[in-house]
Design a protein around this motif. Structure first.
Motif, PDB file in Angstrom:
ATOM      1  N   ASN A   1     -22.327  15.803 -47.003  1.00 20.22           N
ATOM      2  CA  ASN A   1     -23.156  15.186 -45.971  1.00 20.22           C
ATOM      3  C   ASN A   1     -24.627  15.526 -46.130  1.00 20.22           C
ATOM      4  OD1 ASN A   1     -20.954  14.082 -44.052  1.00 20.22           O
ATOM      5  ND2 ASN A   1     -20.335  16.180 -44.428  1.00 20.22           N
TER       6      ASN A   1
ATOM      7  N   GLY B   1     -26.937  12.917 -44.643  1.00 24.04           N
ATOM      8  CA  GLY B   1     -26.616  12.411 -43.321  1.00 24.04           C
ATOM      9  C   GLY B   1     -27.697  12.748 -42.310  1.00 24.04           C
TER      10      GLY B   1
ATOM     11  N   LYS C   1     -13.880   5.816 -39.485  1.00 20.95           N
ATOM     12  CA  LYS C   1     -14.789   5.819 -40.630  1.00 20.95           C
ATOM     13  C   LYS C   1     -15.915   4.811 -40.427  1.00 20.95           C
ATOM     14  CE  LYS C   1     -11.549   7.400 -44.204  1.00 20.95           C
ATOM     15  NZ  LYS C   1     -10.872   7.043 -45.492  1.00 20.95           N
ATOM     16  N   ASP C   2     -15.562   3.638 -39.937  1.00 19.17           N
ATOM     17  CA  ASP C   2     -16.585   2.621 -39.668  1.00 19.17           C
ATOM     18  C   ASP C   2     -17.538   3.083 -38.561  1.00 19.17           C
ATOM     19  OD1 ASP C   2     -15.480   0.993 -41.570  1.00 19.17           O
ATOM     20  OD2 ASP C   2     -14.250  -0.147 -40.128  1.00 19.17           O
TER      21      ASP C   2
ATOM     22  N   GLN D   1     -20.023   5.651 -39.908  1.00 18.13           N
ATOM     23  CA  GLN D   1     -21.073   4.975 -40.683  1.00 18.13           C
ATOM     24  C   GLN D   1     -22.076   4.295 -39.758  1.00 18.13           C
ATOM     25  OE1 GLN D   1     -19.574   2.222 -43.601  1.00 18.13           O
ATOM     26  NE2 GLN D   1     -21.610   1.592 -44.294  1.00 18.13           N
ATOM     27  N   TYR D   2     -21.586   3.667 -38.699  1.00 20.77           N
ATOM     28  CA  TYR D   2     -22.488   3.008 -37.746  1.00 20.77           C
ATOM     29  C   TYR D   2     -23.380   4.036 -37.052  1.00 20.77           C
ATOM     30  CZ  TYR D   2     -24.084   0.293 -33.735  1.00 20.77           C
ATOM     31  OH  TYR D   2     -24.866  -0.322 -32.789  1.00 20.77           O
TER      32      TYR D   2
ATOM     33  N   GLU E   1     -24.364   6.926 -38.187  1.00 18.12           N
ATOM     34  CA  GLU E   1     -25.371   7.404 -39.141  1.00 18.12           C
ATOM     35  C   GLU E   1     -26.493   6.388 -39.308  1.00 18.12           C
ATOM     36  OE1 GLU E   1     -25.815  10.202 -40.295  1.00 18.12           O
ATOM     37  OE2 GLU E   1     -23.971  11.274 -40.779  1.00 18.12           O
ATOM     38  N   GLU E   2     -26.122   5.120 -39.438  1.00 18.10           N
ATOM     39  CA  GLU E   2     -27.130   4.083 -39.670  1.00 18.10           C
ATOM     40  C   GLU E   2     -27.976   3.813 -38.433  1.00 18.10           C
ATOM     41  OE1 GLU E   2     -24.793   0.795 -40.932  1.00 18.10           O
ATOM     42  OE2 GLU E   2     -24.481   1.565 -42.983  1.00 18.10           O
TER      43      GLU E   2
END
Length: 399
Positions: A68, A71, A123-124, A127-128, A130-131
């Motif tokens: 990470n 991240g 997991k999705d 990712q969301y 983080e973004e």
């Protein structure tokens, strides 16, 4: 309430905390080690910089940080995250603030933090998050969100309850009385690094909101602690340790209102110590002026020793006083008599002329008049060295 985040003299507070914990038989690291931990928390630490009690834990922590490294939320030190400031408890990551807002509308869902949800959806969602720098996707499943919270704490480079204090937390859970457990755990939380203390208090408030609806969601403080403890400690201890660690989290959830708050008894000691130091500084300045610029040898030397040493002297003085009074006969003197007796022992063998009148003869004694003992009738001046100052602080607090 005296929140630790707002405390002016945090070093003095920690010094008295360590002494109180040692009275309970709880071993705590030296303040120097704790301060180094607080300073280093804002930097990216390597696996060798963290005190870990097992080889497996060391490898796991190192692999998390490698995975990470780029991240913004997961696997990032708490002090490096984008945060908001709570006026009482300090800085909290925006991610957790968004989590709290989301969960406030789902407190009635059964099995929060126990049910796992979908790994693929999680997991999705990670990712969301983080973004979007910590935002929660609209329409997310509540069980996916609670699982992501556990993942967030599991992937921190350093556990929310740091390795250096974990043994002390376990020792607190082994105390005999419930009040002692609550008090000692409150003190231990105040020794956490600043960002860890702020986040721990904030998360406990979230968990307390969940447990307050236990009749609907079936998640009591104990059930929540069972689900969250392994993620907060990052360790794989034996069965006895995990039970004790779980108990510490459960106690903190039930007593969240005390976490991050300095107990009145500690604040009283800090205020009194500050008053003594101010008085000492004032009299030292007056002595320097009276000595003159040419009489350097007559000036009062600066007090040596660390604050923790001073606090330790206070504690030892209290113990000596208790032992001394326990050996006396049944005719116990008054508190003022005991105080006078202690000061008679603590005063130097040679009392400078003018001491009875509260005046200082700088030619005979370099120790200034630093404090007074108040009686109902008058105010008696006392010449005191470092030891007698400690005795007075202890007596005034205990009496």
């Amino acid at each position: 309430m005296s929140y630790f985040y707002k405390s002016i003299d945090k070093q003095a507070v920690k010094g008295f905390i360590c002494e109180d914990l040692r009275v309970f038989g709880i071993k705590v690291p030296k303040l120097e080690k704790l301060e180094k931990k607080s300073v280093a928390e804002s930097e990216s630490q390597s696996g060798s910089d963290i005190q870990i009690h097992s080889v497996d834990a060391r490898k796991t922590s190192s692999s998390r940080m490698q995975k990470n490294r780029n991240g913004l939320v997961f696997g990032v030190p708490l002090s490096s995250m984008d945060s908001i400031e709570d006026p009482n408890i300090g800085h909290v990551p925006k991610f957790l603030a968004n989590i709290r807002q989301y969960l406030s509308a789902h407190l009635d869902k059964e099995g929060l933090f126990r049910k796992t949800g979908s790994v693929a959806r999680q997991k999705d969602l990670v990712q969301y998050i983080e973004e979007s720098e910590g935002k929660i996707r609209e329409g997310s499943q509540v069980y996916d969100v609670t699982s992501v919270i556990k993942q967030f704490f599991r992937e921190l480079p350093e556990p929310l309850i740091p390795y250096i204090l974990q043994e002390a937390f376990v020792q607190a859970a082994q105390l005999s009385s419930a009040d002692s457990k609550i008090y000692s755990l409150n003190l231990l939380c105040l020794l956490l690094p600043p960002s860890h203390l702020s986040v721990f208090r904030y998360v406990l408030e979230i968990l307390s909101d969940v447990s307050s609806n236990w009749q609907v969601n079936k998640m009591t403080a104990h059930n929540i602690a069972v689900c969250l403890t392994p993620n907060l400690y990052h360790s794989k201890p034996n069965c006895k340790q995990i039970q004790l660690q779980t108990e510490t989290v459960e106690i903190c959830i039930d007593n969240v209102i005390n976490i991050g708050v300095v107990p009145p008894s500690i604040m009283e000691k800090v205020v009194m110590l500050k008053s003594l130091e101010d008085h000492q500084l004032s009299n030292s300045s007056a002595l320097d002026q009276s000595a003159g610029s040419g009489s350097v040898s007559l000036r009062r030397k600066k007090r040596s020793g660390s604050l923790q040493g001073l606090v330790g002297s206070i504690r030892r003085s209290v113990s000596k006083l208790k032992n001394k009074t326990s050996r006396r006969s049944s005719s116990v003197p008054t508190d003022l008599d005991k105080l006078q007796h202690v000061f008679d022992d603590a005063m130097p063998q040679h009392v400078p002329s003018g001491a009875a009148d509260g005046k200082t003869d700088s030619g005979n004694c370099a120790t200034p008049l630093i404090m007074h003992r108040f009686q109902e009738r008058d105010c008696v001046g006392i010449f005191a060295d470092k030891r007698s100052v400690c005795l007075c602080v202890s007596l005034c607090v205990s009496v």
